[in-house]
Design an enzyme around this catalytic site. Structure first.
Site, PDB file in Angstrom:
ATOM      1  N   ARG A 163      11.696  -4.825   5.245  1.00 35.19           N
ATOM      2  CA  ARG A 163      11.392  -3.999   5.942  1.00 35.19           C
ATOM      3  C   ARG A 163      12.523  -2.604   6.370  1.00 35.19           C
ATOM      4  NH1 ARG A 163       5.867  -1.551   5.447  1.00 35.19           N
ATOM      5  NH2 ARG A 163       6.113  -2.360   7.602  1.00 35.19           N
ATOM      6  N   LYS A 202       1.212  -1.417  -0.013  1.00 37.31           N
ATOM      7  CA  LYS A 202      -0.257  -0.671   0.047  1.00 37.31           C
ATOM      8  C   LYS A 202       0.861   1.111   0.042  1.00 37.31           C
ATOM      9  CE  LYS A 202      -2.131  -1.189   3.957  1.00 37.31           C
ATOM     10  NZ  LYS A 202      -1.231  -2.148   3.849  1.00 37.31           N
ATOM     11  N   ARG A 225      -1.064  -9.692  12.659  1.00 36.76           N
ATOM     12  CA  ARG A 225      -1.877  -7.849  11.764  1.00 36.76           C
ATOM     13  C   ARG A 225      -2.919  -8.784  10.836  1.00 36.76           C
ATOM     14  NH1 ARG A 225       3.165  -5.778  10.634  1.00 36.76           N
ATOM     15  NH2 ARG A 225       3.011  -4.138   9.570  1.00 36.76           N
ATOM     16  N   ARG A 262     -10.069   1.382   8.593  1.00 37.32           N
ATOM     17  CA  ARG A 262      -9.472  -0.202   8.254  1.00 37.32           C
ATOM     18  C   ARG A 262     -10.748  -0.411   8.950  1.00 37.32           C
ATOM     19  NH1 ARG A 262      -3.663   0.924   8.206  1.00 37.32           N
ATOM     20  NH2 ARG A 262      -3.232  -1.402   9.144  1.00 37.32           N
ATOM     21  N   ARG A 280      10.290  -1.466  11.894  1.00 36.58           N
ATOM     22  CA  ARG A 280       9.431  -1.385  12.515  1.00 36.58           C
ATOM     23  C   ARG A 280       9.328  -2.152  13.398  1.00 36.58           C
ATOM     24  NH1 ARG A 280       4.844   0.315   8.399  1.00 36.58           N
ATOM     25  NH2 ARG A 280       3.330  -1.354  10.058  1.00 36.58           N
TER      26      ARG A 280
HETATM   27  P1  AP5 Z   1       4.605  -1.818   1.928  1.00 35.33           P
HETATM   28  O1  AP5 Z   1       4.911  -0.763   0.890  1.00 35.33           O
HETATM   29  O2  AP5 Z   1       5.488  -1.125   3.232  1.00 35.33           O
HETATM   30  O3  AP5 Z   1       3.544  -2.242   2.453  1.00 35.33           O
HETATM   31  P2  AP5 Z   1       1.795  -1.720   3.211  1.00 35.33           P
HETATM   32  O4  AP5 Z   1       1.295  -2.848   2.741  1.00 35.33           O
HETATM   33  O5  AP5 Z   1       2.073  -0.351   3.220  1.00 35.33           O
HETATM   34  O6  AP5 Z   1       2.542  -2.181   4.756  1.00 35.33           O
HETATM   35  P3  AP5 Z   1       2.691  -2.164   5.867  1.00 35.33           P
HETATM   36  O7  AP5 Z   1       3.340  -3.063   6.944  1.00 35.33           O
HETATM   37  O8  AP5 Z   1       3.158  -0.695   6.518  1.00 35.33           O
HETATM   38  O9  AP5 Z   1       0.946  -1.726   6.844  1.00 35.33           O
HETATM   39  P4  AP5 Z   1       0.424  -2.126   7.313  1.00 35.33           P
HETATM   40  O10 AP5 Z   1      -0.790  -2.066   7.025  1.00 35.33           O
HETATM   41  O11 AP5 Z   1       0.182  -3.055   7.875  1.00 35.33           O
HETATM   42  O12 AP5 Z   1       0.782  -0.705   8.495  1.00 35.33           O
HETATM   43  P5  AP5 Z   1       0.565   0.529   8.896  1.00 35.33           P
HETATM   44  O13 AP5 Z   1       1.579   1.002   9.416  1.00 35.33           O
HETATM   45  O14 AP5 Z   1      -0.383   0.759   7.706  1.00 35.33           O
HETATM   46  O15 AP5 Z   1       6.221  -3.054   1.679  1.00 35.33           O
HETATM   47  C1  AP5 Z   1       6.374  -3.440   2.327  1.00 35.33           C
HETATM   48  C2  AP5 Z   1       8.023  -3.510   2.213  1.00 35.33           C
HETATM   49  O16 AP5 Z   1       7.730  -4.859   0.509  1.00 35.33           O
HETATM   50  C3  AP5 Z   1       8.742  -2.656   1.814  1.00 35.33           C
HETATM   51  O17 AP5 Z   1       9.760  -3.055   2.167  1.00 35.33           O
HETATM   52  C4  AP5 Z   1       8.252  -2.855  -0.236  1.00 35.33           C
HETATM   53  O18 AP5 Z   1       9.790  -2.261   0.317  1.00 35.33           O
HETATM   54  C5  AP5 Z   1       8.588  -4.128  -0.491  1.00 35.33           C
HETATM   55  N1  AP5 Z   1       7.889  -3.897  -1.657  1.00 35.33           N
HETATM   56  C6  AP5 Z   1       6.808  -3.167  -1.569  1.00 35.33           C
HETATM   57  N2  AP5 Z   1       5.657  -4.002  -2.749  1.00 35.33           N
HETATM   58  C7  AP5 Z   1       7.062  -4.625  -3.616  1.00 35.33           C
HETATM   59  C8  AP5 Z   1       6.597  -5.821  -4.722  1.00 35.33           C
HETATM   60  N3  AP5 Z   1       5.273  -5.614  -5.443  1.00 35.33           N
HETATM   61  N4  AP5 Z   1       7.687  -6.584  -4.937  1.00 35.33           N
HETATM   62  C9  AP5 Z   1       8.434  -6.333  -3.750  1.00 35.33           C
HETATM   63  N5  AP5 Z   1       9.069  -6.109  -2.595  1.00 35.33           N
HETATM   64  C10 AP5 Z   1       7.743  -4.994  -2.068  1.00 35.33           C
HETATM   65  O19 AP5 Z   1      -0.257  -0.045  10.051  1.00 35.33           O
HETATM   66  C11 AP5 Z   1       0.062  -0.733  11.044  1.00 35.33           C
HETATM   67  C12 AP5 Z   1      -0.576   0.210  12.794  1.00 35.33           C
HETATM   68  O20 AP5 Z   1      -0.788   1.132  12.641  1.00 35.33           O
HETATM   69  C13 AP5 Z   1      -1.489  -1.353  12.339  1.00 35.33           C
HETATM   70  O21 AP5 Z   1      -1.327  -2.106  12.625  1.00 35.33           O
HETATM   71  C14 AP5 Z   1      -2.718  -0.160  13.614  1.00 35.33           C
HETATM   72  O22 AP5 Z   1      -1.935  -0.608  15.200  1.00 35.33           O
HETATM   73  C15 AP5 Z   1      -1.878   0.860  12.940  1.00 35.33           C
HETATM   74  N6  AP5 Z   1      -3.291   1.587  12.026  1.00 35.33           N
HETATM   75  C16 AP5 Z   1      -2.952   2.016  11.014  1.00 35.33           C
HETATM   76  N7  AP5 Z   1      -3.852   2.454  10.489  1.00 35.33           N
HETATM   77  C17 AP5 Z   1      -5.580   2.266  11.638  1.00 35.33           C
HETATM   78  C18 AP5 Z   1      -6.268   2.502  11.108  1.00 35.33           C
HETATM   79  N8  AP5 Z   1      -6.407   3.435  10.666  1.00 35.33           N
HETATM   80  N9  AP5 Z   1      -7.361   2.177  12.468  1.00 35.33           N
HETATM   81  C19 AP5 Z   1      -6.616   1.876  13.513  1.00 35.33           C
HETATM   82  N10 AP5 Z   1      -5.073   1.496  13.341  1.00 35.33           N
HETATM   83  C20 AP5 Z   1      -4.394   2.032  13.167  1.00 35.33           C
END
Ligand code: AP5
Length: 216
Positions: free
Chosen positions: A127, A13, A171, A88, A160
């Protein structure tokens, strides 16, 4: 252009949000980054957010909605925005509808990404992120030019706390139980467009242009 990106952790994402932002010149609003920033500043809501994020659980809706509402009130979103990681659950989706209605805009597209468990584990375990500017790297698929140093701003990269395998798997369960169901709501509204989470990073800009081109 108002875009929401939904997908399990590690589906790409954030990576896509940054590419869309560069192509269309609209800001990315990443709730995960905003909550991590609040946690680093040690505010009261930041401490609460940190407690839930470390476990891989969703942060309480009232905290997240307040952060997003404040961000959507800033002038730089007037030309559009990309929401990465919000909404979410159903309560957040309804809160977003209310905020956007007050602003007189609506979501143009909800981008749905999926990736296999194997890809997700491989991606998240290697990552690295920049705590200063938010740039995201992968030690194998998208490494920084200099080991563990951000290409964009020169800060040291970090792993992270929630990118441990047991927390990643949790997750993913949280996503299936709480977030995936809201896709059906957006499907019924005719908003969902699919992206392939398994393609190579350098193929992403072409896919984005194909999928979003009609909205530009
Ligand atoms: P990346 O693009 O970083 O993936 P992502 O889908 O953004 O993964 P996240 O781990 O950030 O998602 P998440 O939803 O768990 O975390 P968030 O911070 O939102 O890619 C991942 C890796 O793969 C990178 O190294 C990239 O380079 C590589 N990559 C990408 N595409 C690739 C490809 N095609 N091929 C090869 N490699 C690739 O949330 C974290 C926490 O915050 C949650 O658990 C929750 O506690 C809280 N939170 C956030 N938003 C909310 C909300 N709305 N409500 C409640 N709690 C929330």
């Amino acid at each position: 252009m108002q875009i929401v990106i939904l997908g399990p952790p590690g589906s790409g994402k954030g990576t896509r949000a940054q590419i869309i932002s560069k192509i269309y010149g609209i800001p990315v609003i990443t709730t995960g980054d905003m909550l991590r920033e609040a946690a680093a500043q040690d505010t009261e809501s930041g401490r609460i957010a940190d407690f839930y994020m470390k476990k891989g659980e969703l942060v309480p809706d009232d905290i997240v909605v307040e952060v997003v509402e404040e961000r959507l009130g800033r002038p730089d979103v007037e030309g559009g925005f990309i929401l990465d990681g919000f909404p979410r659950n159903l309560a957040q989706a309804r809160a977003l509808d209310r905020v956007l209605k007050r602003k007189g805009v609506s979501i143009d597209a909800v981008l749905k990404i999926d990736a296999s468990t194997d890809s997700i584990i491989k991606r998240l375990s290697l990552r690295r992120s920049c705590p200063r500017c938010g740039a995201v790297y992968h030690l194998k698929y998208n490494p920084p030019k200099k080991d563990e140093v951000c290409d964009e701003c020169g800060s040291g990269l970090i792993q992270r706390d929630d990118d441990r395998e047991d927390i990643i798997l949790y997750r993913m369960i949280v996503y299936e139980e709480q977030t995936r169901p809201i896709l059906e709501r957006y499907e019924n509204m005719g908003k969902v467009r699919e992206l392939n989470g398994e393609i190579e990073i350098d193929e992403i800009p072409g896919e984005v242009r194909r999928v979003l081109g009609d909205l530009a």
